[in-house]
Structure formats: structure tokens, C-alpha cells
Design a protein around this motif. Structure first.
Motif, mmCIF file in Angstrom:
data_model
loop_
_atom_site.group_PDB
_atom_site.id
_atom_site.type_symbol
_atom_site.label_atom_id
_atom_site.label_comp_id
_atom_site.label_asym_id
_atom_site.label_seq_id
_atom_site.Cartn_x
_atom_site.Cartn_y
_atom_site.Cartn_z
ATOM 1 N N LEU A 1 -3.468 -10.096 -4.298
ATOM 2 C CA LEU A 1 -2.772 -9.095 -3.487
ATOM 3 C C LEU A 1 -2.920 -7.647 -4.294
ATOM 4 O O LEU A 1 -3.296 -6.610 -3.884
ATOM 5 C CB LEU A 1 -1.597 -9.502 -3.180
ATOM 6 C CG LEU A 1 -0.831 -8.031 -2.324
ATOM 7 C CD1 LEU A 1 -1.320 -7.871 -1.026
ATOM 8 C CD2 LEU A 1 0.826 -8.560 -2.267
ATOM 9 N N ILE A 2 -2.475 -7.795 -5.350
ATOM 10 C CA ILE A 2 -2.403 -6.503 -6.257
ATOM 11 C C ILE A 2 -4.024 -6.054 -6.165
ATOM 12 O O ILE A 2 -4.368 -4.740 -5.987
ATOM 13 C CB ILE A 2 -2.087 -6.757 -7.689
ATOM 14 C CG1 ILE A 2 -0.539 -7.147 -7.571
ATOM 15 C CG2 ILE A 2 -2.135 -5.529 -8.556
ATOM 16 C CD1 ILE A 2 -0.037 -7.508 -8.903
ATOM 17 N N ASN A 3 -5.085 -7.020 -6.590
ATOM 18 C CA ASN A 3 -6.280 -6.483 -6.574
ATOM 19 C C ASN A 3 -6.981 -5.817 -5.311
ATOM 20 O O ASN A 3 -7.435 -4.587 -5.435
ATOM 21 C CB ASN A 3 -7.176 -7.466 -6.663
ATOM 22 C CG ASN A 3 -8.640 -7.321 -6.904
ATOM 23 O OD1 ASN A 3 -9.096 -6.776 -8.080
ATOM 24 N ND2 ASN A 3 -9.549 -7.708 -5.975
ATOM 25 N N ASP A 4 -6.540 -6.339 -4.259
ATOM 26 C CA ASP A 4 -6.932 -5.874 -2.903
ATOM 27 C C ASP A 4 -6.077 -4.478 -2.599
ATOM 28 O O ASP A 4 -7.201 -3.423 -2.292
ATOM 29 C CB ASP A 4 -6.719 -6.694 -1.960
ATOM 30 C CG ASP A 4 -7.469 -7.985 -2.073
ATOM 31 O OD1 ASP A 4 -8.551 -7.846 -2.932
ATOM 32 O OD2 ASP A 4 -7.396 -9.032 -1.421
ATOM 33 N N VAL A 5 -5.112 -4.265 -3.016
ATOM 34 C CA VAL A 5 -4.337 -2.803 -3.064
ATOM 35 C C VAL A 5 -5.026 -2.037 -3.505
ATOM 36 O O VAL A 5 -5.219 -0.817 -3.283
ATOM 37 C CB VAL A 5 -2.798 -3.243 -3.089
ATOM 38 C CG1 VAL A 5 -2.120 -1.856 -3.177
ATOM 39 C CG2 VAL A 5 -2.042 -4.249 -2.123
ATOM 40 N N ILE B 1 0.863 -1.177 0.036
ATOM 41 C CA ILE B 1 0.197 0.063 0.082
ATOM 42 C C ILE B 1 0.893 1.133 -0.133
ATOM 43 O O ILE B 1 0.574 2.199 -0.905
ATOM 44 C CB ILE B 1 -0.901 -0.261 1.256
ATOM 45 C CG1 ILE B 1 -1.873 -1.360 0.824
ATOM 46 C CG2 ILE B 1 -1.732 1.282 1.290
ATOM 47 C CD1 ILE B 1 -3.076 -1.157 1.768
ATOM 48 N N GLY B 2 2.032 1.198 0.666
ATOM 49 C CA GLY B 2 2.897 2.378 0.960
ATOM 50 C C GLY B 2 3.583 2.794 -0.617
ATOM 51 O O GLY B 2 3.554 3.775 -0.881
ATOM 52 N N ILE B 3 3.563 1.850 -1.261
ATOM 53 C CA ILE B 3 4.420 1.900 -2.459
ATOM 54 C C ILE B 3 3.130 2.398 -3.518
ATOM 55 O O ILE B 3 3.311 3.412 -4.344
ATOM 56 C CB ILE B 3 5.224 0.585 -3.103
ATOM 57 C CG1 ILE B 3 6.199 0.448 -2.279
ATOM 58 C CG2 ILE B 3 5.419 0.727 -4.714
ATOM 59 C CD1 ILE B 3 6.859 -1.011 -2.663
ATOM 60 N N ALA B 4 1.940 1.587 -3.614
ATOM 61 C CA ALA B 4 1.064 1.777 -4.597
ATOM 62 C C ALA B 4 0.362 3.221 -4.701
ATOM 63 O O ALA B 4 -0.026 3.603 -5.575
ATOM 64 C CB ALA B 4 -0.247 0.791 -4.502
ATOM 65 N N ASP B 5 0.415 3.848 -3.175
ATOM 66 C CA ASP B 5 -0.201 5.032 -3.195
ATOM 67 C C ASP B 5 0.314 6.121 -3.820
ATOM 68 O O ASP B 5 -0.162 7.301 -4.070
ATOM 69 C CB ASP B 5 0.015 5.284 -1.536
ATOM 70 C CG ASP B 5 -1.358 5.132 -0.824
ATOM 71 O OD1 ASP B 5 -2.371 5.272 -1.332
ATOM 72 O OD2 ASP B 5 -1.523 5.086 0.358
ATOM 73 N N ASN B 6 1.802 5.973 -4.238
ATOM 74 C CA ASN B 6 2.404 7.203 -4.984
ATOM 75 C C ASN B 6 2.058 7.061 -6.286
ATOM 76 O O ASN B 6 2.726 7.843 -7.162
ATOM 77 C CB ASN B 6 3.869 6.690 -4.934
ATOM 78 C CG ASN B 6 4.267 6.731 -3.437
ATOM 79 O OD1 ASN B 6 3.795 7.586 -2.519
ATOM 80 N ND2 ASN B 6 5.154 6.072 -2.973
ATOM 81 N N TYR B 7 1.216 6.262 -7.016
ATOM 82 C CA TYR B 7 1.093 5.893 -8.394
ATOM 83 C C TYR B 7 -0.471 5.982 -8.796
ATOM 84 O O TYR B 7 -1.036 5.915 -7.974
ATOM 85 C CB TYR B 7 1.558 4.560 -8.799
ATOM 86 C CG TYR B 7 3.070 4.519 -8.569
ATOM 87 C CD1 TYR B 7 3.990 5.033 -9.660
ATOM 88 C CD2 TYR B 7 3.595 4.006 -7.452
ATOM 89 C CE1 TYR B 7 5.373 5.197 -9.504
ATOM 90 C CE2 TYR B 7 4.981 4.081 -7.337
ATOM 91 C CZ TYR B 7 5.973 4.406 -8.333
ATOM 92 O OH TYR B 7 7.233 4.578 -7.892
ATOM 93 N N ASP B 8 -0.695 6.271 -10.254
ATOM 94 C CA ASP B 8 -1.811 6.559 -10.529
ATOM 95 C C ASP B 8 -2.580 5.175 -11.112
ATOM 96 O O ASP B 8 -3.842 4.992 -11.019
ATOM 97 C CB ASP B 8 -2.175 7.768 -11.794
ATOM 98 C CG ASP B 8 -1.332 8.801 -11.393
ATOM 99 O OD1 ASP B 8 -1.753 9.117 -10.332
ATOM 100 O OD2 ASP B 8 -0.586 9.411 -12.318
ATOM 101 N N ILE B 9 -1.599 4.418 -11.780
ATOM 102 C CA ILE B 9 -2.092 3.103 -12.448
ATOM 103 C C ILE B 9 -1.496 2.200 -12.018
ATOM 104 O O ILE B 9 -0.054 2.446 -11.917
ATOM 105 C CB ILE B 9 -2.328 3.282 -14.007
ATOM 106 C CG1 ILE B 9 -3.029 4.248 -14.286
ATOM 107 C CG2 ILE B 9 -2.558 1.913 -14.495
ATOM 108 C CD1 ILE B 9 -3.345 4.612 -16.068
#
Lengths: 81, 352
Positions: free
Chosen positions: B129-133, B108-116
Motif C-alpha cells: 500500500l505504501i509503495n503504491d501511494v 493519499i490525502g495524508i501522503a500528499d502533504n509530505y516530501d518523503i
């Protein structure tokens, strides 16, 4: 006359049963019964899979009637990349 | 802007489109076959910010399809090698690398910095996991996967659209990956480029996105199929679900006494006719052999406490329920005998 149903198989399932596409005369107009028939023929239960009827994903336990010229797709998720 | 002239000339791009590309932040999870197809095209197109996460090192058998790497890359970190190649391709792109695997802890910490978020991974479980994030962080999830000469592409969670779990509801994990199955570089390249193409369309807000649609592509006969699927609101991905599904995968055990005391919903997963039989309106009887086909009769957020004869089959049942989103399920370690005794004692107490 029995309804003719086209069935498409994908990925691992198509490979294992050695069939990408076939047409069968359904013995019943109930989808679950047709799937059961295919299960017996190919032992499909060993695969993780989802089912689509006329290009729409459906749940196996739905009580769905099939008709002549319907198209069924049976596919697993792919893993590779 | 000379370098982007050919795409700026497209009415669907123009200078504003190029600006959108420059302001976009894309995360590519995995620098394997799909990642190697997606990354150079996104970089060349002038996507402003790209994140790449992968903890692998380059191996000789990667070179046949992972075209960013050279013979000299072997043994080096994939993200390092991808970074230097992509930088030489387009120095304007800001590339951040993460030399680690995408996991429930860093996700989540990483994904938050991106749009897609682009899935360029090679196992089924990480896609859940990717889905839920993506659901939690509210980001579109561009899915691609390959089996030999066939590929699947879809865009999940796009503008509240259906997700990976709406398509593959049951957690299906016994699916083989590229290394085991074998794959041509061209097949994985085609699928990766289809993913990159969906990314471009989303950023440029043009065309139709593969949302609620699974594209199936067969490279042997060039046939394409599209399967439509709908959003399923019965499964809610929230922080509690994420926690139980990905972070605390430990099974919670309790004793029969505890289970009865805190009014858990008792579930007997022994086969019908096993002794001792326990007659009680408090007990739901679903034999383990029928459990997976009976899930729709159960309520996901109910605190089921599962028992059998000795706590072994109940453990299997508990895991099965947990994997299907029953977050409050617990396993009773002692079995049917103890439960029968406690319930009979309770009955006597209420009589006298």
C-alpha cells in the motif's frame, strides 16, 4: 571439476535450514537446476523469497548460466519493525 | 542556530543544508520500534515538519524497544505520547499526529502533504500500500524492516527509481512480524537509524542513496550485503490499479452467459483431462496448479473470465490473478457444463 558456488541465506530461511552460508559444487551450470537442487534439499518452496546472483536480483525463470565462484543470495522480505 | 552548530559545521550541511532540513516535510508511518528510532533523530536535527500516523496504544511490551515511551505512557495513544516527547526535545518542529492506521482510504490525502514517506510498519501487506501511494503521489519511500537480528533497508521510488514491487514482485504475505519473532531494541534501532540517515542524505542531497539497492544488515556478525535491483516497467501502478488493488478488493462475479456475451477471454483452470472437455479456440486452458508459474504468459489488462467445474477453484484463481495485478479478471460462477452448452449452441447457430 564442478563449479563452486557460494550461497547465502537470510532471515527466516537461514534460520529454518540452519545455514547462513555454504559452498556447494554445482552439478549443472544452469541456475534453475541448482535452485531445484536446493529446493529438494531444503524445501525452500515453503518460503516467500527472491534470488540474487552476484549481488544482482534475478528472476527465477531466467535461463541463467552459473560459473565458478558465483555468489547466490536467497532471501525473504522481512515484516517486522 | 546554536543548537544545530555541530551539523552546520559539516561542509555537506552548512546553513543552506539546515534550511533544507527546516523546510522538509516527513511522514513516519508507524510509531513502533522503527518509528521510535527515526523520530527523535529527525526531530533533533531540525526537520521542519513531521507527520506521525499510528492508531495503536502503548503497551508494556513496547517499552523494551520503543524508547520515546515511558511507563506512564502505557494505555495512551502512541502518537500523543510521541508528540509530547518530541516537542520537549525540539519545540521548533511542527509535528502533526494522526491517531489512526494508515489505510487505502486515508493514505493519499495524508501522503500528499509530505516530501518523503518513511515506512516504520510491521506487516508486508501495508508495504505494498505504501509503495503504491508513493508511486501515485511521486514520493520517495524509505523502507526498513526487521527479522530477529537482521534488517533490510532501501529507498524506493527515488527519482523514478525501482519500487518495492520491483524487488518483491509477488505479493508475499505469510511473513512474520517482530512481536511473533522476537527482536532486540538495538536491532530495530539500528535499522531505524539507517532509514533516518537515508532521509538526511536525500534532504541534504549528499552521499549515495539506497535506490535500486537493498541493504541487508546482520547485527549478530555485523555483516552487510547489498543486493541491486532494477526498475520493472511491466507493472504499472496507476489510479485504476490502486482502486482495484486496495479499495475494491471485491471479486467481480458473472455468469457464463454474460462472460461469453461480452467477449471475455475465457480461462479454464480445471486440471487436464477433467470432464466435460471443451474444445474451443476461445478457451485458454491453465490448470490452477500451474497458474502461478504461468503468469508471464498472460496479459495483465486483458478481461479474463475464469471458470472451473463449480466456481470454487475459479474463485481461488481469480483472487490469485487479482493479487498479481490482473485488474480486469472476473470469476464465472456457473461452471464448465454451462459454458459447453452455450458454445455448442453458438456453433449450431453459425452452421445453420
Amino acid at each position: 571439476m564442478n563449479d563452486m558456488i557460494t550461497i547465502k541465506y537470510f532471515g527466516e530461511i537461514a534460520e529454518a535450514i540452519n545455514c547462513k552460508e555454504e559452498q556447494i559444487a554445482a552439478k549443472s551450470d544452469n541456475l534453475s537446476e541448482l535452485i531445484e537442487e536446493l529446493n529438494e534439499k531444503y524445501n525452500l518452496k515453503r518460503f516467500p523469497m527472491i534470488i540474487a546472483l552476484n549481488q544482482n536480483r534475478i528472476e527465477l525463470n531466467d535461463d541463467i548460466t552459473i560459473k565458478n565462484n558465483d555468489e547466490l543470495a536467497i532471501l525473504p522480505p522481512f515484516a517486522g519493525g | 542556530m546554536e543548537r544545530y552548530k555541530r551539523q552546520i559545521n559539516l561542509p555537506q550541511v552548512g546553513k543552506t543544508g539546515q534550511e533544507k532540513l527546516r523546510n522538509s516535510k516527513i511522514l513516519v508511518i508507524g510509531a513502533g520500534g522503527l518509528g521510535n528510532a527515526v523520530l527523535p533523530y529527525l526531530s533533533a536535527a531540525g526537520i521542519g515538519h513531521i507527520g506521525i500516523i499510528d492508531g495503536d496504544k502503548v503497551e508494556e511490551n513496547n517499552l523494551q524497544r520503543q524508547v520515546l515511551f515511558t511507563e506512564k505512557s502505557i494505555g495512551h495513544s502512541k502518537v500523543d505520547m510521541a508528540l509530547s516527547k518530541l516537542k520537549s526535545l525540539n519545540s521548533e518542529v511542527d509535528i502533526k499526529i494522526y491517531d489512526e492506521y494508515f489505510s487505502a482510504k486515508n493514505a493519499i490525502g495524508i501522503a500528499d502533504n509530505y516530501d518523503i514517506i518513511i515506512d516504520a510498519t510491521d506487516t508486508v501487506s501495508i508495504r505494498y500500500l505504501i509503495n503504491d501511494v508513493c508511486v501515485l503521489a511521486n514520493k520517495p519511500f524509505v523502507y526498513g524492516s526487521v527479522y530477529r537480528f537482521e534488517g533490510q533497508v532501501s529507498v524506493f521510488n527515488y527519482k523514478n527509481g525501482p519500487t518495492y514491487r520491483c524487488l518483491f514482485k509477488k505479493k508475499l504475505t505469510n511473513v512474520i512480524n517482530c512481536e511473533d519473532a522476537g527482536v532486540l531494541g538495538t536491532t530495530v534501532g539500528i535499522i531505524g537509524l539507517l532509514q533516518a540517515n537515508e532521509v538526511m542524505k536525500m534532504i541534504l542531497e549528499t552521499g549515495e542513496i539506497l535506490s535500486g539497492k537493498l541493504l541487508l544488515y546482520n547485527t549478530l556478525n555485523n555483516k552487510q550485503d547489498i543486493i541491486k535491483f532494477k526498475r520493472d516497467d511491466s507493472l504499472v501502478v496507476n489510479p485504476e490499479f490502486y482502486e482495484s488493488e486496495h479499495l475494491s478488493n471485491e471479486i467481480i462475479h458473472l455468469t457464463a452467459k454474460e462472460a461469453i456475451k461480452n467477449d471475455s477471454h475465457l480461462m479454464d483452470v480445471r486440471e487436464l483431462g477433467e470432464l466435460p472437455e471443451i474444445e474451443s479456440e476461445k478457451i485458454l486452458k491453465i490448470p490452477l496448479s500451474q497458474l502461478s508459474s504461468s503468469l508471464n504468459q498472460l496479459t495483465k489488462d486483458r478481461p479474463y473470465a475464469i471458470f472451473c467445474q463449480h466456481g470454487i477453484r475459479s474463485l481461488t484463481a481469480t483472487k490469485l490473478l487479482k493479487n498479481n495485478g490482473f485488474i480486469k479478471v472476473k470469476n464465472i460462477q456457473d461452471g464448465a457444463l454451462v459454458i459447453k452448452k452455450i458454445l455448442e449452441n453458438e456453433k449450431e447457430k453459425s452452421i445453420y
